[in-house]
Design a protein around this motif. Structure first.
Motif, PDB file in Angstrom:
ATOM      1  N   PRO A 227     -33.428  -0.559 -42.907  1.00 56.53           N
ATOM      2  CA  PRO A 227     -34.363  -1.197 -43.847  1.00 56.53           C
ATOM      3  C   PRO A 227     -34.509  -0.442 -45.165  1.00 56.53           C
ATOM      4  N   LEU A 228     -34.455   0.896 -45.134  1.00 56.50           N
ATOM      5  CA  LEU A 228     -34.576   1.652 -46.377  1.00 56.50           C
ATOM      6  C   LEU A 228     -33.408   1.362 -47.320  1.00 56.50           C
ATOM      7  N   VAL A 229     -32.206   1.273 -46.762  1.00 56.08           N
ATOM      8  CA  VAL A 229     -31.040   0.956 -47.585  1.00 56.08           C
ATOM      9  C   VAL A 229     -31.090  -0.496 -48.040  1.00 56.08           C
ATOM     10  N   ALA A 230     -31.511  -1.397 -47.133  1.00 53.30           N
ATOM     11  CA  ALA A 230     -31.562  -2.821 -47.468  1.00 53.30           C
ATOM     12  C   ALA A 230     -32.586  -3.122 -48.552  1.00 53.30           C
ATOM     13  N   SER A 231     -33.606  -2.271 -48.692  1.00 56.01           N
ATOM     14  CA  SER A 231     -34.613  -2.498 -49.732  1.00 56.01           C
ATOM     15  C   SER A 231     -34.080  -2.242 -51.136  1.00 56.01           C
ATOM     16  N   LYS A 246     -25.467  17.687 -55.975  1.00 55.79           N
ATOM     17  CA  LYS A 246     -26.104  16.448 -56.423  1.00 55.79           C
ATOM     18  C   LYS A 246     -27.312  16.125 -55.537  1.00 55.79           C
ATOM     19  N   SER A 247     -28.163  15.294 -56.076  1.00 58.98           N
ATOM     20  CA  SER A 247     -29.295  14.796 -55.298  1.00 58.98           C
ATOM     21  C   SER A 247     -28.792  13.760 -54.291  1.00 58.98           C
ATOM     22  N   ILE A 248     -29.231  13.870 -53.054  1.00 57.74           N
ATOM     23  CA  ILE A 248     -28.778  12.981 -51.988  1.00 57.74           C
ATOM     24  C   ILE A 248     -29.982  12.332 -51.314  1.00 57.74           C
ATOM     25  N   PHE A 249     -29.694  11.313 -50.500  1.00 54.74           N
ATOM     26  CA  PHE A 249     -30.740  10.657 -49.713  1.00 54.74           C
ATOM     27  C   PHE A 249     -30.289  10.647 -48.255  1.00 54.74           C
ATOM     28  N   ALA A 250     -31.141  11.193 -47.382  1.00 55.95           N
ATOM     29  CA  ALA A 250     -30.807  11.288 -45.961  1.00 55.95           C
ATOM     30  C   ALA A 250     -31.974  10.754 -45.142  1.00 55.95           C
ATOM     31  N   VAL A 251     -31.644  10.268 -43.947  1.00 50.41           N
ATOM     32  CA  VAL A 251     -32.661   9.784 -43.015  1.00 50.41           C
ATOM     33  C   VAL A 251     -32.471  10.534 -41.706  1.00 50.41           C
ATOM     34  N   VAL A 299     -38.049  10.043 -41.067  1.00 51.08           N
ATOM     35  CA  VAL A 299     -38.362  10.006 -42.494  1.00 51.08           C
ATOM     36  C   VAL A 299     -37.075   9.907 -43.297  1.00 51.08           C
ATOM     37  N   GLY A 300     -37.237   9.417 -44.519  1.00 52.80           N
ATOM     38  CA  GLY A 300     -36.177   9.514 -45.513  1.00 52.80           C
ATOM     39  C   GLY A 300     -36.475  10.676 -46.440  1.00 52.80           C
ATOM     40  N   VAL A 301     -35.442  11.442 -46.790  1.00 58.40           N
ATOM     41  CA  VAL A 301     -35.644  12.651 -47.607  1.00 58.40           C
ATOM     42  C   VAL A 301     -34.712  12.593 -48.813  1.00 58.40           C
ATOM     43  N   GLU A 302     -35.294  12.715 -49.996  1.00 48.59           N
ATOM     44  CA  GLU A 302     -34.521  12.907 -51.219  1.00 48.59           C
ATOM     45  C   GLU A 302     -34.522  14.390 -51.555  1.00 48.59           C
ATOM     46  N   GLY A 303     -33.350  14.923 -51.900  1.00 45.14           N
ATOM     47  CA  GLY A 303     -33.258  16.344 -52.219  1.00 45.14           C
ATOM     48  C   GLY A 303     -31.829  16.763 -52.402  1.00 45.14           C
ATOM     49  N   LYS A 315     -38.711  14.619 -52.239  1.00 48.09           N
ATOM     50  CA  LYS A 315     -39.509  13.448 -51.896  1.00 48.09           C
ATOM     51  C   LYS A 315     -39.296  13.101 -50.436  1.00 48.09           C
ATOM     52  N   ILE A 316     -40.376  12.702 -49.757  1.00 51.81           N
ATOM     53  CA  ILE A 316     -40.295  12.249 -48.365  1.00 51.81           C
ATOM     54  C   ILE A 316     -40.798  10.815 -48.287  1.00 51.81           C
ATOM     55  N   VAL A 317     -39.997   9.960 -47.674  1.00 53.17           N
ATOM     56  CA  VAL A 317     -40.356   8.552 -47.478  1.00 53.17           C
ATOM     57  C   VAL A 317     -40.686   8.382 -46.002  1.00 53.17           C
ATOM     58  N   ASP A 318     -41.965   8.118 -45.709  1.00 49.79           N
ATOM     59  CA  ASP A 318     -42.404   8.068 -44.309  1.00 49.79           C
ATOM     60  C   ASP A 318     -42.887   6.688 -43.895  1.00 49.79           C
ATOM     61  N   TYR A 319     -42.304   5.620 -44.444  1.00 54.29           N
ATOM     62  CA  TYR A 319     -42.706   4.264 -44.090  1.00 54.29           C
ATOM     63  C   TYR A 319     -41.478   3.348 -44.111  1.00 54.29           C
ATOM     64  N   VAL A 320     -41.578   2.244 -43.386  1.00 53.19           N
ATOM     65  CA  VAL A 320     -40.538   1.216 -43.401  1.00 53.19           C
ATOM     66  C   VAL A 320     -40.948   0.150 -44.405  1.00 53.19           C
TER      67      VAL A 320
END
Length: 614
Positions: A227-231, A246-251, A299-303, A315-320
């Motif tokens: 869902p995070l990618v689909a958004s 580089k800045s990455i996004f991981a779940v 969680v999703g983590v940007e860093g 940044k931490i993404v803690d919701y769907v």
């Protein structure tokens, strides 16, 4: 001892402001109340949560903390000295006056007979010689039965007028002391639908395998990342353990490097097998001003990870995201409508209005097995006439002193049927076919399966109108289009133990919001030691396939009714609101506890609720 107390506070991430004064007072508390440093800090943790304090220990709170310790000591002494009660002259006069009032009310009509039954069910105990006014010997009269104020409103939400549910006899313009209260006309029967029936009664468990645990955790991470990618609000998910400038996004899932509480060990992020082969990487949160994490949280983590050893989070993404539809339809969740007599009108005519009373066990005090709090609750429900009565376990509490001692002369199942089911059958018979009751089991129920998720009770009672419904723990039902989620495990208290926060002011809101944002009734992993989590047994039962309108999560923490919002992630997207309810415990020690009366009208903002002390 000062060094030990200081160490315990630091272990739990508490900061001492006036350290010298606080430690001196804490040493005094330990000596006066015979507490160890760990017990003292545990009491402070509970004190700070109940008062929604931050992780800062201030000398200004020491006096109030001392009063709490005194109350705990007093309660412990009362539990040891059972059956003691002091009477004043005023109390005795009230008891005698109450006895005379009972004698004067002599109903002669069928309606009045119902009144007599209600009055006897809810009468304040009085004495007459060697016998209780209700026919009990004096040795069976308990401190709970002698309380003066029976029902006191503890707090309210949206203080709207609530229909009292009783009326005076026709022909009387003004009620007087001798009026006879009559039962109101039967309320309209609510619709009821169970969203899932797993795990089923009689299922086999204790076959939990490592493969089942792995599949469950991997499935949670993937259902969160898609869902995070689909958004389209975040980049494609990559492997966080690979060095990159580089800045990455991981779940991934928050976990400890070793067994133990999260706050005592380095924080790790475990990604999915698909993206990183299940590798773990240490998570650096120093650049974040605000976060709230716990083991098992996805969680999703940007860093970025410049060295390959630490993922430095920005940044931490803690919701769907709410904009992504749930896969409930693809899983074909089984729904059972419980209206065999077609008493419900066309579904399009059903409004989202519902009146309900919510309570959680234990249902008897610690000094006896009389189940007086349950009797008083049912008497209150008879007057208020709710459409739905939601009761969560434990019903036969395995933590009760009498059960621990093995002093009962009946089996647990017999006790449940005689003391619980018989009272509930009398209640629905008295109320008529419109009344409905929902029972949710607990892992503390001595007569039921000790496993989580938990199958429903198998009661097998004559119930032609299906007024008593048993659901799983956790479970979701719909009543008059109002979606209600229930879970009797004290997940809030367990989360509070392992929660690591920074910059969070309202910890209670944060704890409850984690359940909604993770879309899970039990997002904690590994589970608490006393929770028999079996992931081979319907793991999908732990997931919230929908965001409920009412979420019931009973806890030993302070009782509350809160409205929480899940904000939309895109512009123009409406926020989703949920009423979160902690009814507390109906019985606490030898005294009464709390329950909740709730009137839902379409949405949480226009609904009202009261937390009532019994």
């Amino acid at each position: 001892m000062e060094d030990q107390i200081r160490t315990e506070f630091k272990k739990n991430n508490f900061v001492l402001v006036e350290e010298e004064q606080i430690l001196q007072k804490c040493v005094t508390f330990c000596i006066n109340y015979n507490l160890s440093p760990s017990d003292l800090v545990s009491s402070w943790d509970l004190y700070s949560i109940n008062r929604q304090l931050e992780l800062t220990v201030s000398d200004a709170h020491m006096d109030a903390f001392r009063q709490q310790l005194q109350s705990e000591q007093k309660q412990a002494i009362i539990e040891k000295e059972q059956g003691l009660h002091s009477y004043t002259d005023l109390t005795m006069e009230e008891l005698i006056d109450g006895q005379e009032d009972v004698k004067e009310v002599v109903p002669t009509s069928p309606a009045a007979q119902d009144v007599l039954r209600l009055e006897l069910f809810d009468a304040t105990p009085v004495t007459n010689g060697k016998m209780h006014s209700l026919g009990k010997p004096l040795e069976l009269v308990t401190p709970f039965g002698q309380r003066k104020d029976k029902f006191v409103v503890h707090s309210t939400l949206n203080n709207l007028p609530i229909v009292d549910g009783i009326k005076v006899e026709q022909g009387e313009e003004k009620p007087d002391e001798d009026m006879i209260i009559k039962r109101v006309q039967p309320v309209k029967r609510c619709s009821l639908e169970v969203h899932s029936s797993k795990p089923a009664s009689g299922c086999m468990y204790m076959y939990d395998r490592i493969e089942d645990k792995f599949n469950f955790l991997e499935d949670r991470i993937m259902k969160y990342s898609k869902p995070l990618v689909a958004s389209q609000l975040y980049e494609e998910v990559v492997d966080p353990s690979v060095a990159s400038q580089k800045s990455i996004f991981a779940v991934g899932m928050i976990c400890c490097e070793e067994e133990g509480r999260l706050k005592e060990k380095p924080i790790m992020l475990q990604s999915s097998v698909e993206h990183s082969g299940g590798q773990r990487v240490r998570l650096d949160l120093q650049k974040l001003d605000q976060f709230s994490i716990f083991p098992g949280q996805v969680v999703g983590v940007e860093g970025h990870n410049p060295s390959g050893h630490y993922l430095i989070a920005t940044k931490i993404v803690d919701y769907v995201p709410l904009s992504v539809p749930d896969d409930e339809g693809s899983r074909q969740t089984k729904r059972i409508a419980l209206d065999p007599d077609n008493q419900i009108a066309d579904p399009s005519d059903i409004t989202s209005d519902l009146s309900l009373i919510i309570a959680s066990g234990p249902y008897t005090t610690a000094d006896n097995m009389f189940f007086e709090p349950l009797s008083d609750l049912l008497a209150y429900a008879q007057r208020k006439q709710p459409q739905l009565l939601v009761l969560l376990g434990p019903f036969i509490d395995s933590e009760h002193p009498e059960i621990k001692k093995g002093a009962l002369n009946r089996t647990y199942d017999e006790l449940f049927r005689l003391e619980i089911l018989r009272r509930l059958q009398d209640y629905v018979e008295y109320m008529g076919s419109a009344a409905r009751v929902v029972l949710v089991p607990s892992i503390r129920d001595a007569h039921h399966d000790f496993v989580f998720p938990q199958p429903p009770f198998d009661i097998n009672v004559a119930d032609p109108h299906q007024q008593i419904t048993c659901i799983t723990n956790p479970g979701i039902i719909s009543a008059n289009k109002v979606k209600i989620g229930c879970c009797s495990v004290d997940v809030l208290k367990q989360l509070s133990t392992d929660l690591v926060t920074r910059g969070i002011k309202n910890r209670m809101n944060t704890l409850t919001n984690h359940l909604l944002s993770q879309r899970s009734f039990y997002p904690l992993y590994p589970p608490a030691e006393d929770t028999p989590l079996d992931l081979s047994l319907a793991p999908e039962a732990l997931q919230m396939t929908i965001v409920p309108d009412i979420l019931i999560v009973p806890s030993d923490l302070t009782q509350f009714v809160k409205v929480l919002s899940l904000e939309g992630t895109k512009e123009g997207e409406e926020e989703v609101k949920c009423m979160c309810v902690n009814p507390g415990r109906l019985a606490r020690g030898e005294g009464g506890g709390h329950f909740v009366e709730l009137n839902f009208h379409g949405n949480p903002d226009s609904s009202s609720a009261s937390v009532i002390r019994i």
